[in-house]
Design an enzyme around this catalytic site. Structure first.
Site, PDB file in Angstrom:
ATOM      1  N   THR A  40      57.377   3.572 -78.609  1.00 32.43           N
ATOM      2  CA  THR A  40      56.244   2.676 -78.386  1.00 32.43           C
ATOM      3  C   THR A  40      55.750   2.077 -79.697  1.00 32.43           C
ATOM      4  O   THR A  40      55.061   1.063 -79.689  1.00 32.43           O
ATOM      5  CB  THR A  40      55.075   3.430 -77.719  1.00 32.43           C
ATOM      6  OG1 THR A  40      54.875   4.652 -78.446  1.00 32.43           O
ATOM      7  CG2 THR A  40      55.375   3.753 -76.265  1.00 32.43           C
ATOM      8  N   ASP A  41      56.090   2.719 -80.836  1.00 33.25           N
ATOM      9  CA  ASP A  41      55.435   2.300 -82.093  1.00 33.25           C
ATOM     10  C   ASP A  41      55.886   0.924 -82.571  1.00 33.25           C
ATOM     11  O   ASP A  41      55.136   0.241 -83.260  1.00 33.25           O
ATOM     12  CB  ASP A  41      55.542   3.371 -83.204  1.00 33.25           C
ATOM     13  CG  ASP A  41      56.949   3.649 -83.681  1.00 33.25           C
ATOM     14  OD1 ASP A  41      57.924   3.181 -83.040  1.00 33.25           O
ATOM     15  OD2 ASP A  41      57.086   4.348 -84.707  1.00 33.25           O
ATOM     16  N   SER A  72      66.902  17.669-105.794  1.00 32.36           N
ATOM     17  CA  SER A  72      66.298  18.414-104.693  1.00 32.36           C
ATOM     18  C   SER A  72      66.755  19.862-104.751  1.00 32.36           C
ATOM     19  O   SER A  72      67.918  20.137-105.062  1.00 32.36           O
ATOM     20  CB  SER A  72      66.736  17.786-103.368  1.00 32.36           C
ATOM     21  OG  SER A  72      66.542  18.702-102.314  1.00 32.36           O
ATOM     22  N   ALA A 128      67.070  17.022 -87.747  1.00 32.33           N
ATOM     23  CA  ALA A 128      66.591  17.619 -86.500  1.00 32.33           C
ATOM     24  C   ALA A 128      65.613  16.708 -85.772  1.00 32.33           C
ATOM     25  O   ALA A 128      64.987  17.111 -84.800  1.00 32.33           O
ATOM     26  CB  ALA A 128      65.934  18.971 -86.788  1.00 32.33           C
ATOM     27  N   ASP A 177      56.213   8.012 -87.909  1.00 31.40           N
ATOM     28  CA  ASP A 177      56.544   9.210 -88.674  1.00 31.40           C
ATOM     29  C   ASP A 177      55.743   9.282 -89.972  1.00 31.40           C
ATOM     30  O   ASP A 177      55.204  10.338 -90.337  1.00 31.40           O
ATOM     31  CB  ASP A 177      58.047   9.247 -88.982  1.00 31.40           C
ATOM     32  CG  ASP A 177      58.888   9.136 -87.725  1.00 31.40           C
ATOM     33  OD1 ASP A 177      58.347   9.360 -86.622  1.00 31.40           O
ATOM     34  OD2 ASP A 177      60.075   8.809 -87.841  1.00 31.40           O
ATOM     35  N   TYR A 229      69.240   2.414 -82.221  1.00 27.28           N
ATOM     36  CA  TYR A 229      67.794   2.242 -82.432  1.00 27.28           C
ATOM     37  C   TYR A 229      67.479   0.766 -82.660  1.00 27.28           C
ATOM     38  O   TYR A 229      66.569   0.199 -82.042  1.00 27.28           O
ATOM     39  CB  TYR A 229      67.353   3.096 -83.627  1.00 27.28           C
ATOM     40  CG  TYR A 229      65.858   3.102 -83.871  1.00 27.28           C
ATOM     41  CD1 TYR A 229      65.037   4.026 -83.243  1.00 27.28           C
ATOM     42  CD2 TYR A 229      65.279   2.169 -84.732  1.00 27.28           C
ATOM     43  CE1 TYR A 229      63.663   4.034 -83.457  1.00 27.28           C
ATOM     44  CE2 TYR A 229      63.910   2.158 -84.946  1.00 27.28           C
ATOM     45  CZ  TYR A 229      63.117   3.097 -84.308  1.00 27.28           C
ATOM     46  OH  TYR A 229      61.755   3.086 -84.522  1.00 27.28           O
TER      47      TYR A 229
HETATM   48  C1  GLA Z   1      62.017   7.428 -84.869  1.00 26.28           C
HETATM   49  C2  GLA Z   1      61.298   6.332 -85.661  1.00 26.28           C
HETATM   50  C3  GLA Z   1      59.868   6.178 -85.191  1.00 26.28           C
HETATM   51  C4  GLA Z   1      59.790   6.002 -83.675  1.00 26.28           C
HETATM   52  C5  GLA Z   1      60.623   7.070 -82.972  1.00 26.28           C
HETATM   53  C6  GLA Z   1      60.710   6.848 -81.485  1.00 26.28           C
HETATM   54  O1  GLA Z   1      61.452   8.672 -85.141  1.00 26.28           O
HETATM   55  O2  GLA Z   1      61.307   6.653 -87.040  1.00 26.28           O
HETATM   56  O3  GLA Z   1      59.262   5.083 -85.846  1.00 26.28           O
HETATM   57  O4  GLA Z   1      60.188   4.723 -83.290  1.00 26.28           O
HETATM   58  O5  GLA Z   1      61.948   7.141 -83.480  1.00 26.28           O
HETATM   59  O6  GLA Z   1      59.457   6.991 -80.911  1.00 26.28           O
END
Ligand code: GLA
Length: 389
Positions: A40-41, A72, A128, A177, A229
């Site tokens: 949805t973002d 790292s 993950a 995120d 995506y």
């Molecule tokens: C990934 C993307 C987020 C979001 C999700 C799906 O995590 O980084 O911005 O689009 O997928 O909700």
């Protein structure tokens, strides 16, 4: 914000071992789960994530030249080195690109960036679907903001981190995120309206109800995630264009019967997911605002999974199997989280049934000849902040 740095997991080097001098300061930022509001973002919609207790810490120290060095504790080998002017999309290999991307983005904004040594150390499981990369970007952005006194506020940090990923790593992610990593509060879910970036922190204490948010890392190998995506993003943009709205967020559930016949079947399914998912976020928030037992959120989670599986088509056998096994073992609701095609699922379970659900999910994976999943408990935790070196 803040709190002690955690140093769990396979630590193979410290800042001093890597660079021969001490760091000046450190920031840490968490991974995330998302309770509901998936894909949805980038449709101007709503999301309801929470920060995990697992974090990435960035320790930094200024240099007197224009060299950027990144290493790292979780990646053996010498630091990756790049001059500030040479930071460009695709120029830096591996996970270091997330850190140097932040430098590149700050440079592009005309900020006075100089050489810097960066050391990363974290316990957010990688690969993950728990946003270890956003945690890394946000920890670096916060550390560099403090180091150079750039005066970026929380929303600017989110934006810098997200642009680092979009421009320098080439992943066309939305804002969820990075927002979760920076804006979350301990003991709360983060309700974010991605259209205007307004937030509300919703108290959420599963333990008070004898519940647990169980995260199931399916350990499914990534498959074409980035391409799929990006394709979903394009399909959503095309659907909103055809429907004459600025974004799919502007379509209401009661408008679906009129809207869907105007779209070809694939775009109709994508649209139905986004519109119903926004409604499920609102439904979840309404239940929590009313002080209802969070068990009542369970069916919304499971409905979200079905929608992601059937309408948005971003699930996979590992996620479907984990969700089905968790539900069969008594979870109140379960669903895949994040982008999909692998990664993790979330199950809302009675805390005293955790062991039974874990056993059932393990057995389900074994029976289907899938990788053995890993488990963790999502305790809504604090967003990014400074921490001791
Ligand atoms: C990934 C993307 C987020 C979001 C999700 C799906 O995590 O980084 O911005 O689009 O997928 O909700």
């Amino acid at each position: 914000m803040g709190g002690p740095c955690r140093r769990r997991g396979a630590v193979v080097s410290t800042f001093a071992q890597a660079y021969g001098h001490a760091p000046e300061l450190a920031w840490r930022a968490p991974g995330r789960i998302n309770v509901i509001g998936e894909h949805t973002d980038y449709n101007d919609g709503f999301v309801l994530p929470a920060a995990l207790p697992q974090t990435v810490t960035a320790r930094v120290a200024r240099r007197s030249d224009d060299l950027v060095r990144v290493c790292s504790a979780q990646v053996p080998g010498p630091p990756v080195e790049v001059r500030i002017d040479a930071i460009a999309p695709g120029a830096v290999p591996g996970a270091a690109a997330y850190a140097t991307g932040v430098l590149g983005e700050l440079r592009d904004r005309g900020m006075a960036v100089t050489g810097v040594d960066i050391h990363l150390d974290g316990d957010v499981p990688r690969g993950a679907g728990l946003s270890s990369s956003a945690a890394l970007e946000c920890a670096v952005a916060g550390a560099l903001d403090s180091l150079w006194g750039l005066g970026l506020d929380a929303r600017a940090l989110v934006d810098v981190a997200r642009r680092a990923e979009n421009v320098y790593v080439g992943v066309p992610c939305g804002v969820m995120d990075q927002a979760a990593a920076v804006l979350s509060r301990a003991g709360h879910l983060l309700l974010l309206d991605t259209r205007d970036m307004t937030t509300r922190h919703i108290p959420f204490d599963p333990a008070a109800f004898g519940l647990e948010l169980l995260v199931i890392d399916t350990r499914a190998p990534h498959r074409l995630v980035d391409g799929e995506y990006a394709r979903r993003r394009e399909q959503c943009a095309r659907a909103s264009e055809l429907l004459g709205v600025a974004a799919l967020r502007d379509v209401q559930p009661d408008e679906l019967p009129g809207a869907l016949p105007r779209l070809e079947p694939v775009l109709a399914r994508r649209t139905r997911h986004v519109v119903t998912e926004n409604a499920r976020v609102r439904g979840t928030v309404a239940l929590l605002d009313a002080g209802e037992d969070p068990r009542r959120v369970g069916p919304l989670l499971t409905a979200a999974h079905r929608s992601l599986r059937d309408d948005f088509e971003v699930s996979c056998a590992e996620l479907d199997t984990a969700v089905a096994s968790a539900l069969a073992a008594g979870a109140y609701g379960a669903r895949m989280i994040g982008g999909g095609f692998g990664g993790s699922a979330l199950a809302l379970v009675d805390a005293d049934r955790r062991a039974a659900v874990v056993a059932a999910v393990r057995a389900g994976a074994e029976q289907a000849a899938l990788p053995e999943p890993a488990f963790l408990t999502a305790q809504p935790s604090a967003g990014a902040g400074a921490c001791p070196c």
